[in-house]
Design an enzyme around this catalytic site. Sequence first.
Site, mmCIF file in Angstrom:
data_model
loop_
_atom_site.group_PDB
_atom_site.id
_atom_site.type_symbol
_atom_site.label_atom_id
_atom_site.label_comp_id
_atom_site.label_asym_id
_atom_site.label_seq_id
_atom_site.Cartn_x
_atom_site.Cartn_y
_atom_site.Cartn_z
ATOM 1 N N CYS A 104 0.696 -0.947 0.005
ATOM 2 C CA CYS A 104 -0.410 0.050 0.124
ATOM 3 C C CYS A 104 0.638 1.328 -0.150
ATOM 4 O O CYS A 104 0.420 2.090 -0.532
ATOM 5 C CB CYS A 104 -0.915 0.843 1.412
ATOM 6 S SG CYS A 104 -1.780 -1.182 1.077
ATOM 7 N N ASN A 154 -10.331 1.177 1.401
ATOM 8 C CA ASN A 154 -8.974 0.789 0.809
ATOM 9 C C ASN A 154 -8.791 0.806 -0.126
ATOM 10 O O ASN A 154 -8.820 -0.370 -0.579
ATOM 11 C CB ASN A 154 -8.369 0.207 2.102
ATOM 12 C CG ASN A 154 -6.792 -0.078 2.411
ATOM 13 O OD1 ASN A 154 -6.820 0.408 0.872
ATOM 14 N ND2 ASN A 154 -6.452 0.016 3.070
ATOM 15 N N HIS A 206 -2.781 7.781 3.186
ATOM 16 C CA HIS A 206 -3.131 6.225 2.723
ATOM 17 C C HIS A 206 -3.933 6.076 3.362
ATOM 18 O O HIS A 206 -4.617 6.560 4.481
ATOM 19 C CB HIS A 206 -1.959 5.161 3.096
ATOM 20 C CG HIS A 206 -2.767 3.994 2.079
ATOM 21 N ND1 HIS A 206 -3.597 3.792 1.875
ATOM 22 C CD2 HIS A 206 -2.327 2.868 3.306
ATOM 23 C CE1 HIS A 206 -3.398 2.324 1.551
ATOM 24 N NE2 HIS A 206 -3.156 1.373 3.200
HETATM 25 N N1 ACO Z 1 -18.818 -6.299 10.453
HETATM 26 C C1 ACO Z 1 -19.529 -6.910 12.562
HETATM 27 N N2 ACO Z 1 -18.863 -7.382 12.614
HETATM 28 C C2 ACO Z 1 -16.788 -7.129 12.637
HETATM 29 C C3 ACO Z 1 -16.175 -6.634 11.339
HETATM 30 C C4 ACO Z 1 -17.496 -6.724 10.612
HETATM 31 N N3 ACO Z 1 -17.247 -6.585 9.588
HETATM 32 N N4 ACO Z 1 -15.271 -7.139 11.736
HETATM 33 C C5 ACO Z 1 -14.983 -7.502 12.587
HETATM 34 N N5 ACO Z 1 -15.819 -7.922 13.667
HETATM 35 C C6 ACO Z 1 -15.711 -7.742 15.124
HETATM 36 C C7 ACO Z 1 -14.967 -9.063 15.291
HETATM 37 O O1 ACO Z 1 -14.868 -10.201 14.606
HETATM 38 C C8 ACO Z 1 -15.160 -8.750 16.568
HETATM 39 O O2 ACO Z 1 -16.195 -9.960 17.153
HETATM 40 P P1 ACO Z 1 -15.493 -10.519 18.544
HETATM 41 O O3 ACO Z 1 -15.358 -9.293 20.010
HETATM 42 O O4 ACO Z 1 -16.814 -10.912 19.024
HETATM 43 O O5 ACO Z 1 -14.961 -11.657 18.407
HETATM 44 C C9 ACO Z 1 -15.434 -7.381 17.240
HETATM 45 O O6 ACO Z 1 -16.084 -6.899 15.661
HETATM 46 C C10 ACO Z 1 -13.610 -6.182 16.988
HETATM 47 O O7 ACO Z 1 -13.273 -7.285 16.160
HETATM 48 P P2 ACO Z 1 -11.940 -6.099 16.295
HETATM 49 O O8 ACO Z 1 -10.352 -7.155 15.168
HETATM 50 O O9 ACO Z 1 -10.915 -5.454 17.518
HETATM 51 O O10 ACO Z 1 -12.213 -4.696 15.234
HETATM 52 P P3 ACO Z 1 -11.397 -3.667 15.555
HETATM 53 O O11 ACO Z 1 -12.281 -2.601 15.700
HETATM 54 O O12 ACO Z 1 -9.934 -3.394 15.620
HETATM 55 O O13 ACO Z 1 -11.901 -3.518 13.703
HETATM 56 C C11 ACO Z 1 -11.016 -3.290 11.986
HETATM 57 C C12 ACO Z 1 -11.134 -4.165 12.704
HETATM 58 C C13 ACO Z 1 -11.648 -2.617 11.101
HETATM 59 C C14 ACO Z 1 -9.824 -4.462 10.807
HETATM 60 C C15 ACO Z 1 -9.345 -2.596 12.159
HETATM 61 O O14 ACO Z 1 -8.730 -3.217 13.331
HETATM 62 C C16 ACO Z 1 -8.727 -1.959 11.571
HETATM 63 O O15 ACO Z 1 -9.011 -1.531 10.830
HETATM 64 N N6 ACO Z 1 -7.019 -2.320 11.058
HETATM 65 C C17 ACO Z 1 -6.307 -1.312 10.343
HETATM 66 C C18 ACO Z 1 -6.205 -2.331 9.086
HETATM 67 C C19 ACO Z 1 -6.181 -1.635 7.596
HETATM 68 O O16 ACO Z 1 -5.197 -0.716 7.835
HETATM 69 N N7 ACO Z 1 -5.346 -2.359 7.084
HETATM 70 C C20 ACO Z 1 -4.894 -2.022 5.545
HETATM 71 C C21 ACO Z 1 -3.928 -3.183 5.350
HETATM 72 S S1 ACO Z 1 -3.488 -3.018 4.642
HETATM 73 C C22 ACO Z 1 -2.868 -1.555 3.968
HETATM 74 O O17 ACO Z 1 -3.556 -1.150 3.894
HETATM 75 C C23 ACO Z 1 -2.093 -1.207 4.457
#
Ligand code: ACO
Length: 322
Positions: A110, A276, A246
């Site tokens: 990315c 993204n 980004h």
């Molecule tokens: N809808 C509903 N619930 C969800 C979803 C969804 N789409 N995705 C995850 N959950 C649930 C999980 O299963 C978890 O449930 P549980 O508590 O029952 O186990 C709960 O939500 C919390 O999960 P977390 O992973 O702790 O959620 P978080 O608030 O961290 O959000 C996310 C997840 C959106 C992926 C976040 O961590 C994030 O944005 N991280 C950065 C991602 C990123 O930047 N990606 C880019 C990667 S590649 C690049 O661009 C470099």
Amino acid sequence: MSLRITGIGSCVPSKVVSNDELSKFLDTSDEWISKRVGIKNRHVCTTEGVTDMAVTAAKAAMEDAGVGAGDIDLIIGSTVSGDMLLPTLSCLVQKNIGATCMAFDISAACSSFLFLLETAKAYFSIGMKRILLVCGEQMSRMVDWTDRSCAVIFGDAAGAAVVEKDDSNLYESVFSVSGNDDVIKINMPFGNSPFKTAEQPENPMFLQMKGQETFKYAVGAMSSGIKDVLSKAHLNISDVKYIVPHQANQRILSFTAERLGLDEGQVISIISEYGNTSSSSIPLALNIMNENKMLKKGDVFVMTAFGAGLSSGSIVTKWAKD
Ligand code: ACO
């Protein structure tokens, strides 16, 4: 050695997929995605591919710069989700725009657009004058559409820029790579070699990401990258008109803005409508800013990105187009 952006272009597929549409087949909701990631819609490829989008973006950037295929000395491409592993995206763009110059791809996931700019700068030092940079991503082919934590985040797009050698322009950069294959990765297909005895990797060709670790890395890498690049350029945050980050998660952008004491409006966010789009997200954002005449000649802006690798980069420069 410095450069300036003289043309910018982008392309997104016409199909828009809303959070509600995803909720029809994934256990998710508009409320969860809007609150936790800040995305409402994303554009997703149907009939088109990465090459189509990249060629359209490249032609738009060349038109914006007022140059033809014969004026380009080099094309550098980047994709982690191209239509073909080879030839490279840059070769496919070269063929489709009718250029004959050297063309190759590099990848820093990315963060790639910033690594492309830095590579272009290096080629200017050996005499090249005008380089076409092109990023294209169809992340919809790299996510597992049954994995709600990944599928809701990504979108498809291409972005391109024409850059020219300009030693009078401001350009300072910082990069960081800390080799890691645990936080974000995509395994290649295993193949069918009768000699391969290793165990087949999990989920080949699907993006695997540890969301919270990515989140922490992103906020740290972007805020320290911005501070470090400004210090290297002897500038203060108050000299900066915009941060063009980004686009990975709205909360990452908001945390970064808060850490640096910036107004949210200074930190460009297009994530709500595009998601993204990996390496395409910064040139896509720049093109939207250019179309909306947000950037004036002489404006100082910082681009900052992070990605698999783990890689990150920040570049401060001045908008040098009229
Ligand atoms: N809808 C509903 N619930 C969800 C979803 C969804 N789409 N995705 C995850 N959950 C649930 C999980 O299963 C978890 O449930 P549980 O508590 O029952 O186990 C709960 O939500 C919390 O999960 P977390 O992973 O702790 O959620 P978080 O608030 O961290 O959000 C996310 C997840 C959106 C992926 C976040 O961590 C994030 O944005 N991280 C950065 C991602 C990123 O930047 N990606 C880019 C990667 S590649 C690049 O661009 C470099």
